[in-house]
Design a protein around this motif. Sequence first.
Motif, PDB file in Angstrom:
ATOM      1  N   LEU A 226       0.816  -1.212   0.000  1.00  0.00           N
ATOM      2  CA  LEU A 226       0.000   0.000   0.000  1.00  0.00           C
ATOM      3  C   LEU A 226       0.852   1.266   0.000  1.00  0.00           C
ATOM      4  O   LEU A 226       1.905   1.318   0.639  1.00  0.00           O
ATOM      5  CB  LEU A 226      -0.920   0.032   1.235  1.00  0.00           C
ATOM      6  N   GLU A 227       0.374   2.247  -0.731  1.00  0.00           N
ATOM      7  CA  GLU A 227       0.984   3.581  -0.699  1.00  0.00           C
ATOM      8  C   GLU A 227      -0.038   4.523  -0.087  1.00  0.00           C
ATOM      9  O   GLU A 227      -1.149   4.652  -0.601  1.00  0.00           O
ATOM     10  CB  GLU A 227       1.313   4.049  -2.120  1.00  0.00           C
ATOM     11  N   ILE A 228       0.346   5.150   1.010  1.00  0.00           N
ATOM     12  CA  ILE A 228      -0.603   6.012   1.716  1.00  0.00           C
ATOM     13  C   ILE A 228      -0.129   7.453   1.674  1.00  0.00           C
ATOM     14  O   ILE A 228       1.063   7.733   1.871  1.00  0.00           O
ATOM     15  CB  ILE A 228      -0.749   5.531   3.176  1.00  0.00           C
ATOM     16  N   HIS A 229      -1.066   8.339   1.407  1.00  0.00           N
ATOM     17  CA  HIS A 229      -0.768   9.769   1.478  1.00  0.00           C
ATOM     18  C   HIS A 229      -1.531  10.360   2.643  1.00  0.00           C
ATOM     19  O   HIS A 229      -2.757  10.234   2.708  1.00  0.00           O
ATOM     20  CB  HIS A 229      -1.188  10.478   0.187  1.00  0.00           C
ATOM     21  N   ALA A 230      -0.808  10.979   3.558  1.00  0.00           N
ATOM     22  CA  ALA A 230      -1.453  11.602   4.713  1.00  0.00           C
ATOM     23  C   ALA A 230      -1.190  13.095   4.683  1.00  0.00           C
ATOM     24  O   ALA A 230      -0.041  13.527   4.556  1.00  0.00           O
ATOM     25  CB  ALA A 230      -0.903  11.003   6.005  1.00  0.00           C
ATOM     26  N   GLN A 231      -2.275  13.878   4.760  1.00  0.00           N
ATOM     27  CA  GLN A 231      -2.145  15.326   4.792  1.00  0.00           C
ATOM     28  C   GLN A 231      -1.754  15.738   6.200  1.00  0.00           C
ATOM     29  O   GLN A 231      -2.389  15.320   7.166  1.00  0.00           O
ATOM     30  CB  GLN A 231      -3.502  15.928   4.459  1.00  0.00           C
ATOM     31  N   LEU A 232      -0.733  16.565   6.309  1.00  0.00           N
ATOM     32  CA  LEU A 232      -0.235  16.939   7.639  1.00  0.00           C
ATOM     33  C   LEU A 232      -0.969  18.156   8.187  1.00  0.00           C
ATOM     34  O   LEU A 232      -1.312  19.075   7.461  1.00  0.00           O
ATOM     35  CB  LEU A 232       1.265  17.213   7.575  1.00  0.00           C
ATOM     36  N   LEU A 233      -1.160  18.138   9.493  1.00  0.00           N
ATOM     37  CA  LEU A 233      -1.940  19.185  10.171  1.00  0.00           C
ATOM     38  C   LEU A 233      -1.107  20.405  10.539  1.00  0.00           C
ATOM     39  O   LEU A 233      -1.272  20.957  11.627  1.00  0.00           O
ATOM     40  CB  LEU A 233      -2.543  18.607  11.458  1.00  0.00           C
ATOM     41  N   THR A 234      -0.232  20.834   9.646  1.00  0.00           N
ATOM     42  CA  THR A 234       0.493  22.079   9.935  1.00  0.00           C
ATOM     43  C   THR A 234      -0.437  23.243   9.622  1.00  0.00           C
ATOM     44  O   THR A 234      -1.366  23.098   8.824  1.00  0.00           O
ATOM     45  CB  THR A 234       1.748  22.193   9.053  1.00  0.00           C
ATOM     46  N   ASP A 235      -0.184  24.405  10.238  1.00  0.00           N
ATOM     47  CA  ASP A 235      -1.021  25.579   9.941  1.00  0.00           C
ATOM     48  C   ASP A 235      -0.708  26.099   8.549  1.00  0.00           C
ATOM     49  O   ASP A 235      -1.595  26.531   7.822  1.00  0.00           O
ATOM     50  CB  ASP A 235      -0.751  26.690  10.968  1.00  0.00           C
ATOM     51  N   ALA A 236       0.600  26.094   8.198  1.00  0.00           N
ATOM     52  CA  ALA A 236       1.022  26.659   6.918  1.00  0.00           C
ATOM     53  C   ALA A 236       1.391  25.553   5.943  1.00  0.00           C
ATOM     54  O   ALA A 236       1.664  24.414   6.328  1.00  0.00           O
ATOM     55  CB  ALA A 236       2.220  27.582   7.133  1.00  0.00           C
ATOM     56  N   LYS A 237       1.400  25.907   4.666  1.00  0.00           N
ATOM     57  CA  LYS A 237       1.770  24.957   3.615  1.00  0.00           C
ATOM     58  C   LYS A 237       3.254  24.596   3.714  1.00  0.00           C
ATOM     59  O   LYS A 237       3.982  25.154   4.522  1.00  0.00           O
ATOM     60  CB  LYS A 237       1.448  25.570   2.247  1.00  0.00           C
ATOM     61  N   ILE A 238       3.688  23.678   2.858  1.00  0.00           N
ATOM     62  CA  ILE A 238       5.043  23.148   3.006  1.00  0.00           C
ATOM     63  C   ILE A 238       6.134  24.127   2.554  1.00  0.00           C
ATOM     64  O   ILE A 238       7.205  24.176   3.154  1.00  0.00           O
ATOM     65  CB  ILE A 238       5.190  21.766   2.303  1.00  0.00           C
ATOM     66  N   PHE A 239       5.853  24.952   1.513  1.00  0.00           N
ATOM     67  CA  PHE A 239       6.920  25.821   1.009  1.00  0.00           C
ATOM     68  C   PHE A 239       6.547  27.299   1.015  1.00  0.00           C
ATOM     69  O   PHE A 239       7.218  28.118   0.393  1.00  0.00           O
ATOM     70  CB  PHE A 239       7.327  25.402  -0.409  1.00  0.00           C
ATOM     71  N   CYS A 240       5.399  27.661   1.637  1.00  0.00           N
ATOM     72  CA  CYS A 240       5.026  29.071   1.734  1.00  0.00           C
ATOM     73  C   CYS A 240       4.205  29.248   3.002  1.00  0.00           C
ATOM     74  O   CYS A 240       3.931  28.278   3.701  1.00  0.00           O
ATOM     75  CB  CYS A 240       4.224  29.523   0.503  1.00  0.00           C
ATOM     76  N   GLY A 241       3.792  30.475   3.289  1.00  0.00           N
ATOM     77  CA  GLY A 241       3.090  30.731   4.551  1.00  0.00           C
ATOM     78  C   GLY A 241       1.575  30.626   4.447  1.00  0.00           C
ATOM     79  O   GLY A 241       0.866  30.912   5.414  1.00  0.00           O
TER      80      GLY A 241
ATOM     81  N   GLY B 205       2.784  28.809  -8.241  1.00  0.00           N
ATOM     82  CA  GLY B 205       3.801  28.391  -9.207  1.00  0.00           C
ATOM     83  C   GLY B 205       4.252  29.502 -10.144  1.00  0.00           C
ATOM     84  O   GLY B 205       4.605  29.249 -11.295  1.00  0.00           O
ATOM     85  N   MET B 206       4.267  30.745  -9.637  1.00  0.00           N
ATOM     86  CA  MET B 206       4.726  31.858 -10.476  1.00  0.00           C
ATOM     87  C   MET B 206       6.228  31.727 -10.745  1.00  0.00           C
ATOM     88  O   MET B 206       6.960  31.213  -9.896  1.00  0.00           O
ATOM     89  CB  MET B 206       4.476  33.194  -9.750  1.00  0.00           C
ATOM     90  N   PRO B 207       6.672  32.189 -11.909  1.00  0.00           N
ATOM     91  CA  PRO B 207       8.117  32.076 -12.181  1.00  0.00           C
ATOM     92  C   PRO B 207       8.923  32.989 -11.251  1.00  0.00           C
ATOM     93  O   PRO B 207       8.471  34.056 -10.860  1.00  0.00           O
ATOM     94  CB  PRO B 207       8.238  32.532 -13.640  1.00  0.00           C
ATOM     95  N   GLY B 208      10.093  32.505 -10.886  1.00  0.00           N
ATOM     96  CA  GLY B 208      11.020  33.347 -10.126  1.00  0.00           C
ATOM     97  C   GLY B 208      10.854  33.290  -8.625  1.00  0.00           C
ATOM     98  O   GLY B 208      11.657  33.847  -7.891  1.00  0.00           O
ATOM     99  N   VAL B 209       9.837  32.600  -8.138  1.00  0.00           N
ATOM    100  CA  VAL B 209       9.660  32.541  -6.682  1.00  0.00           C
ATOM    101  C   VAL B 209      10.539  31.419  -6.112  1.00  0.00           C
ATOM    102  O   VAL B 209      10.965  30.529  -6.834  1.00  0.00           O
ATOM    103  CB  VAL B 209       8.188  32.277  -6.291  1.00  0.00           C
ATOM    104  N   LEU B 210      10.765  31.490  -4.801  1.00  0.00           N
ATOM    105  CA  LEU B 210      11.589  30.458  -4.172  1.00  0.00           C
ATOM    106  C   LEU B 210      10.850  29.795  -3.019  1.00  0.00           C
ATOM    107  O   LEU B 210      10.334  30.471  -2.134  1.00  0.00           O
ATOM    108  CB  LEU B 210      12.897  31.072  -3.646  1.00  0.00           C
ATOM    109  N   PRO B 211      10.803  28.455  -3.026  1.00  0.00           N
ATOM    110  CA  PRO B 211      10.165  27.737  -1.922  1.00  0.00           C
ATOM    111  C   PRO B 211      11.065  27.736  -0.687  1.00  0.00           C
ATOM    112  O   PRO B 211      12.284  27.712  -0.803  1.00  0.00           O
ATOM    113  CB  PRO B 211      10.038  26.311  -2.473  1.00  0.00           C
ATOM    114  N   VAL B 212      10.448  27.821   0.498  1.00  0.00           N
ATOM    115  CA  VAL B 212      11.199  27.710   1.759  1.00  0.00           C
ATOM    116  C   VAL B 212      10.523  26.617   2.581  1.00  0.00           C
ATOM    117  O   VAL B 212       9.321  26.674   2.839  1.00  0.00           O
ATOM    118  CB  VAL B 212      11.174  29.044   2.543  1.00  0.00           C
TER     119      VAL B 212
END
Length: 476
Positions: free
Chosen positions: A9-24, A43-50
């Motif tokens: 099985l492959e399971i995907h679990a959504q995490l209960l963080t307040d903010a997204k993974i690469f932005c606020g 997904g705008m060009p030129g942005v950087l994920p954190v």
Amino acid sequence: MEFEPVIGLEIHAQLLTDAKIFCGCSTKFGAAPNTHTCPVCLGMPGVLPVLNRKVVEFMMKMALATHCDLNRECNFARKNYFYPDLPKGYQISQYAHPPAEHGWVEVDINGGKKRIGITRIHMEEDAGKLMHDEHNPASYVDLNRTGVPLIEIVSEPDIRSAEEAAAYLRRLHEILVYLEICDGNMEEGSFRCDANISLRPRGTEPFGIRAELKNMNSFRNVQRALEYEIKRQQYVLEGGGQVVQETRLWDDTAGVTHPMRSKEEAHDYRYFPDPDLVPVVIDDAWIDEIRKGQPELSLEKRERFMREYQIPAYDAGVLTASRALADYYEEVVRLSGEPKIAANWVMGDILRFLNEEKREIRECPIAPASLAGMIRLIQQGTISGKMAKEVSEAMYRSGKTPQAIIEEKGLVQITDEGALAKTIAEIIGKNSAQVEQYRGGKEKVFGFFVGQAMKATQGKANPQLINDLLKKMLAG
Ligand code: ADP
Ligand code: MG
Ligand code: ZN
């Protein structure tokens, strides 16, 4: 020929963080479409994920809870494909260097225990959501979900039946929810499962060709889809055919799987390390910190309940189904000092009331102190078990304390021996025929006297006291 299923099985679990993974941006479910977005998750060009540190920590919690080895360094990779809900044209995931590997969980199956291996756990971002208009030839896209953090948990092909798959799924679900890193809601898609399944002749080693099943949104459907697929593949193989390696969609209404895409059409994702993200370094100090913060998990709790409260395995299982329920039970035990009686009331009335209204234990109108108070009143003989049923129902409907309800309803048990003896003497006097029968050896008549005494006291007499007095006084 007899076939044996092989399932992973492959399971995907959504995490209960307040903010997204690469932005606020907020991860909150149910907001107006496209309101939780920014240039990064659009997904705008030129942005950087954190990278959100919390996502790594939640992944670490799951890795530790499932006995995985945590690699000291991992990195992110771009998984390239085109889809209208994926504005960047790639998903940021992890590929060659996952953070966690070689884990396992134990499931209860056929009265025994079985270990199921976990190949890997990795972090990734979710895609957006398409909505298809039923009335117009149009589709809409909601990008609130793009960049919501997921962990993917891949199992070893260790599962051998649909039932085992469901047991494994339930165990992982329970761990995620106990860790409070995922809400576990399958209908809203916070916990999703793809199932890979093949058959092989029983007793042979090599795996057969597998199909991948998608679109099952409940434990039951995962089990049903696998049961169907086992039969389908068996039919194909017995007819001398070959199973096609493909992705199949579960159709809940029809109860069958349909082919979605074959492996030839499958994507070549052209994974490569994401140049915008530095490798993640996980050191011992960080692992120790996470380890220290781990809560007691369901299995440990279950064993402790059996040991500490001397309750049966079944009770311990029911009472540890969620952390909130276990906490509720423990509070009732602490305040009443009666572990087994508390278990009976929580598993009986409390869960029944809540189930009837599909409410959570957190919303239970009966406070643990009220239930404990009621248990003490039964133990002291103030109310009978039968009266308690009425009290618990009233507590649930009104949220009042047991004392308040007992006063309102005049539900005090008669424990005054003198008064009760007088009532019983009257009954004996009025029913000389039955007295004679009883004394002549017809013991069944005893029940008649109990009934009369209950009736005379409107059910408020302590049943044990009635029994004792009747025995004594009927003996002559
Ligand atoms: P993919 O990259 O296509 O998703 P993976 O190798 O990652 O493939 O495997 C995905 C899942 O399929 C894993 O859970 C694995 O245990 C399972 N799996 C692999 N081979 C088989 C097989 N022949 N039969 C059943 N399950 C399998
Ligand atoms: Mg896959
Ligand atoms: Zn954003």
